[in-house]
Design a protein around this motif. Sequence first.
Motif, PDB file in Angstrom:
ATOM      1  N   PRO A 150      59.423  30.110 -23.735  1.00 50.04           N
ATOM      2  CA  PRO A 150      60.332  29.574 -24.807  1.00 50.04           C
ATOM      3  C   PRO A 150      61.500  30.672 -24.846  1.00 50.04           C
ATOM      4  CG  PRO A 150      58.470  30.648 -25.543  1.00 50.04           C
ATOM      5  CD  PRO A 150      58.061  30.509 -24.135  1.00 50.04           C
ATOM      6  N   ASP A 151      62.386  30.586 -25.829  1.00 48.42           N
ATOM      7  CA  ASP A 151      63.637  31.389 -25.906  1.00 48.42           C
ATOM      8  C   ASP A 151      63.028  32.825 -26.442  1.00 48.42           C
ATOM      9  OD1 ASP A 151      64.046  31.719 -29.182  1.00 48.42           O
ATOM     10  OD2 ASP A 151      63.742  29.517 -28.612  1.00 48.42           O
ATOM     11  N   LEU A 152      63.880  33.781 -26.143  1.00 51.94           N
ATOM     12  CA  LEU A 152      63.531  35.279 -26.404  1.00 51.94           C
ATOM     13  C   LEU A 152      63.041  35.213 -27.943  1.00 51.94           C
ATOM     14  CD1 LEU A 152      63.267  37.734 -24.846  1.00 51.94           C
ATOM     15  CD2 LEU A 152      65.405  38.376 -25.447  1.00 51.94           C
ATOM     16  N   LYS A 153      63.794  34.828 -28.953  1.00 50.97           N
ATOM     17  CA  LYS A 153      63.520  34.957 -30.104  1.00 50.97           C
ATOM     18  C   LYS A 153      61.822  34.387 -30.445  1.00 50.97           C
ATOM     19  CE  LYS A 153      65.060  33.876 -34.861  1.00 50.97           C
ATOM     20  NZ  LYS A 153      66.279  32.954 -35.571  1.00 50.97           N
ATOM     21  N   THR A 154      61.652  33.148 -30.107  1.00 52.31           N
ATOM     22  CA  THR A 154      60.250  32.398 -29.882  1.00 52.31           C
ATOM     23  C   THR A 154      59.399  33.352 -29.539  1.00 52.31           C
ATOM     24  OG1 THR A 154      61.518  30.366 -30.052  1.00 52.31           O
ATOM     25  CG2 THR A 154      59.069  30.527 -29.768  1.00 52.31           C
ATOM     26  N   GLN A 155      59.574  34.009 -28.354  1.00 53.37           N
ATOM     27  CA  GLN A 155      58.620  34.794 -27.694  1.00 53.37           C
ATOM     28  C   GLN A 155      58.164  36.132 -28.606  1.00 53.37           C
ATOM     29  OE1 GLN A 155      59.943  36.232 -23.522  1.00 53.37           O
ATOM     30  NE2 GLN A 155      60.917  34.510 -23.450  1.00 53.37           N
ATOM     31  N   ARG A 156      59.113  36.567 -29.155  1.00 52.25           N
ATOM     32  CA  ARG A 156      59.165  37.872 -29.915  1.00 52.25           C
ATOM     33  C   ARG A 156      58.119  37.464 -31.041  1.00 52.25           C
ATOM     34  NH1 ARG A 156      65.158  40.100 -29.048  1.00 52.25           N
ATOM     35  NH2 ARG A 156      64.284  41.461 -27.008  1.00 52.25           N
ATOM     36  N   LYS A 157      58.641  36.396 -31.645  1.00 50.60           N
ATOM     37  CA  LYS A 157      57.567  35.650 -32.802  1.00 50.60           C
ATOM     38  C   LYS A 157      56.270  35.561 -32.525  1.00 50.60           C
ATOM     39  CE  LYS A 157      58.382  32.793 -36.896  1.00 50.60           C
ATOM     40  NZ  LYS A 157      59.251  31.618 -37.334  1.00 50.60           N
ATOM     41  N   ILE A 158      56.000  34.918 -31.165  1.00 48.78           N
ATOM     42  CA  ILE A 158      54.647  34.674 -30.766  1.00 48.78           C
ATOM     43  C   ILE A 158      53.846  36.148 -30.744  1.00 48.78           C
ATOM     44  CG2 ILE A 158      53.156  33.747 -29.015  1.00 48.78           C
ATOM     45  CD1 ILE A 158      55.435  31.635 -28.784  1.00 48.78           C
ATOM     46  N   ALA A 159      54.552  36.987 -30.075  1.00 46.31           N
ATOM     47  CA  ALA A 159      54.237  38.280 -29.649  1.00 46.31           C
ATOM     48  C   ALA A 159      53.699  38.924 -31.025  1.00 46.31           C
ATOM     49  CB  ALA A 159      55.013  38.911 -29.004  1.00 46.31           C
ATOM     50  N   THR A 160      54.330  38.800 -32.149  1.00 44.40           N
ATOM     51  CA  THR A 160      54.097  39.318 -33.323  1.00 44.40           C
ATOM     52  C   THR A 160      52.943  38.741 -34.023  1.00 44.40           C
ATOM     53  OG1 THR A 160      56.453  39.937 -33.767  1.00 44.40           O
ATOM     54  CG2 THR A 160      55.005  40.065 -35.660  1.00 44.40           C
ATOM     55  N   ILE A 161      52.689  37.344 -33.855  1.00 48.03           N
ATOM     56  CA  ILE A 161      51.623  36.761 -34.581  1.00 48.03           C
ATOM     57  C   ILE A 161      50.336  37.161 -33.826  1.00 48.03           C
ATOM     58  CG2 ILE A 161      50.463  34.511 -34.577  1.00 48.03           C
ATOM     59  CD1 ILE A 161      53.065  33.038 -34.957  1.00 48.03           C
ATOM     60  N   LEU A 162      50.505  37.313 -32.667  1.00 48.28           N
ATOM     61  CA  LEU A 162      49.106  37.772 -31.741  1.00 48.28           C
ATOM     62  C   LEU A 162      48.767  39.147 -31.844  1.00 48.28           C
ATOM     63  CD1 LEU A 162      49.994  35.700 -28.346  1.00 48.28           C
ATOM     64  CD2 LEU A 162      48.223  35.121 -30.136  1.00 48.28           C
ATOM     65  N   SER A 163      49.808  39.827 -32.054  1.00 50.47           N
ATOM     66  CA  SER A 163      49.644  41.418 -32.186  1.00 50.47           C
ATOM     67  C   SER A 163      48.780  41.700 -33.567  1.00 50.47           C
ATOM     68  CB  SER A 163      51.024  42.327 -32.285  1.00 50.47           C
ATOM     69  OG  SER A 163      51.783  41.843 -33.483  1.00 50.47           O
ATOM     70  N   ALA A 164      48.754  40.786 -34.494  1.00 52.61           N
ATOM     71  CA  ALA A 164      47.946  40.822 -35.547  1.00 52.61           C
ATOM     72  C   ALA A 164      46.733  40.913 -35.267  1.00 52.61           C
ATOM     73  CB  ALA A 164      48.383  39.929 -36.518  1.00 52.61           C
ATOM     74  N   TYR A 165      46.144  40.010 -34.254  1.00 49.53           N
ATOM     75  CA  TYR A 165      44.863  39.986 -33.798  1.00 49.53           C
ATOM     76  C   TYR A 165      44.631  41.532 -33.026  1.00 49.53           C
ATOM     77  CZ  TYR A 165      44.504  34.974 -34.445  1.00 49.53           C
ATOM     78  OH  TYR A 165      44.555  33.644 -35.133  1.00 49.53           O
ATOM     79  N   ASP A 166      45.413  41.951 -32.266  1.00 51.91           N
ATOM     80  CA  ASP A 166      45.288  42.980 -31.659  1.00 51.91           C
ATOM     81  C   ASP A 166      45.168  44.272 -32.561  1.00 51.91           C
ATOM     82  OD1 ASP A 166      45.307  42.083 -29.129  1.00 51.91           O
ATOM     83  OD2 ASP A 166      47.694  42.503 -28.888  1.00 51.91           O
ATOM     84  N   ASP A 167      45.920  44.236 -33.791  1.00 48.93           N
ATOM     85  CA  ASP A 167      45.499  45.272 -34.838  1.00 48.93           C
ATOM     86  C   ASP A 167      44.262  45.459 -35.271  1.00 48.93           C
ATOM     87  OD1 ASP A 167      48.088  46.086 -34.471  1.00 48.93           O
ATOM     88  OD2 ASP A 167      48.961  44.878 -36.189  1.00 48.93           O
TER      89      ASP A 167
END
Length: 411
Positions: A146-163
């Motif tokens: 997906p576009d870069l903005k969407t990529q970063r949004k997805i990464a932020t969502i997934l990083s909550a699991y990582d935290d």
Amino acid sequence: MTELRSITTGIYDCEHKTAPQAAIGHPLIRTPNIGRGRFLLTGVQRVSDDTYSQWTRRAVPRGGDLILAREAPVGGVALIPDGLNPVLGQRTVLIRPHHTKVSAHFLNYVLNGPEVQSTFAGQAGGSTVPHLNLSDIRALRFSSLPDLKTQRKIATILSAYDDLIENNQRRTAILEQALRASFDHWFDWDTAADLAQAIGQRVGDVVTDVRQSVLPGSVDEGTPYLGLEHLPRRQLTIEEAGDPRSVSSTKLRFEKGDVLFGKIRPYFHKVALAPFAGIASSDIIILRPRLLRQSAFVAALLSSDKLVAHAVATSQGTKMPRANWDVVAQLMLPAHSAKRVSEFEDLMAPKLRTLETLASMNRSLNSQRSLLLPKLVAGQIELADINVDASRVEERELAWQQTGIANQGGL
């Protein structure tokens, strides 16, 4: 489809020789130090400044780059954080994302996701020692991004699991450190006092080596499979498992509560407590307490530095040493008594249950994240209505981009 080399500014191979070690210095990232998305730096080897300069001639690893394991085990990828300044060990590859085309955080999730990991497994299969070719890595293809903005949004969502996972891992490390320290305090390896009351004088007197062979195709669907790649270093808990359909040769059956001891390269200190029943690689020794109420004692004993060091010292082979359980079983136990073991069990058994709970939570979080990733990438989950602040990811990646521009042509 997206081709990996089209969204990177470089994919660099490692030096194909062993780096000389130093007492202090830069971390040497070898394949065992690369987990699924993060580095495992406990006991990491170090190299000097001079070695660092020689081993980074092809490319200087920096924050925002990724390191991939080509072999032993195949496919682990982790994102380099700022300030780490690592050196590539053998059988690793440096991947430098093109920060205007792809989010480094997002690419880390994609490369560790089920689609790419399945591709890696297929490319590495069929070899005596599974490994990835550099040409295959560069030509790796996966679903369009997906576009870069969407990529970063997805990464932020997934990083909550990582935290959440990392918080549980910190608690796990503290509990395991307390377990080992308590064992060393309660049971003295250096004296043989009170042997008359001892439960057993040797390690083999308190555990038995279980060798129940089984063909992967004969087990029920959903049965967990554990290979050496699933056993973390210096950690008793297990947070991921494989599918028995991915393996074919004869394996060993284990039960919940057994201790799994990594036989190959025992210096990796892969000793874990089975949280469920399943099948394991024949490169793992299955050890079962002879008495029911000795779980904490046996787990601490088999994962102790003293026992692992003995397994290393008595291992057989040079290039790929193997622990010899028949020899390890003869190691004299530390001084102990039935009463002392019972008291230790009363104190430590609750901590073992907490460790099992934390590991179960992390297995669930890992599974949820893996299921969520392809749905987010495919647009099956509507992101417009999800209020996510991706500014932290964006700021970090913009800083990496500026670093890349400043260093352009300086490699």
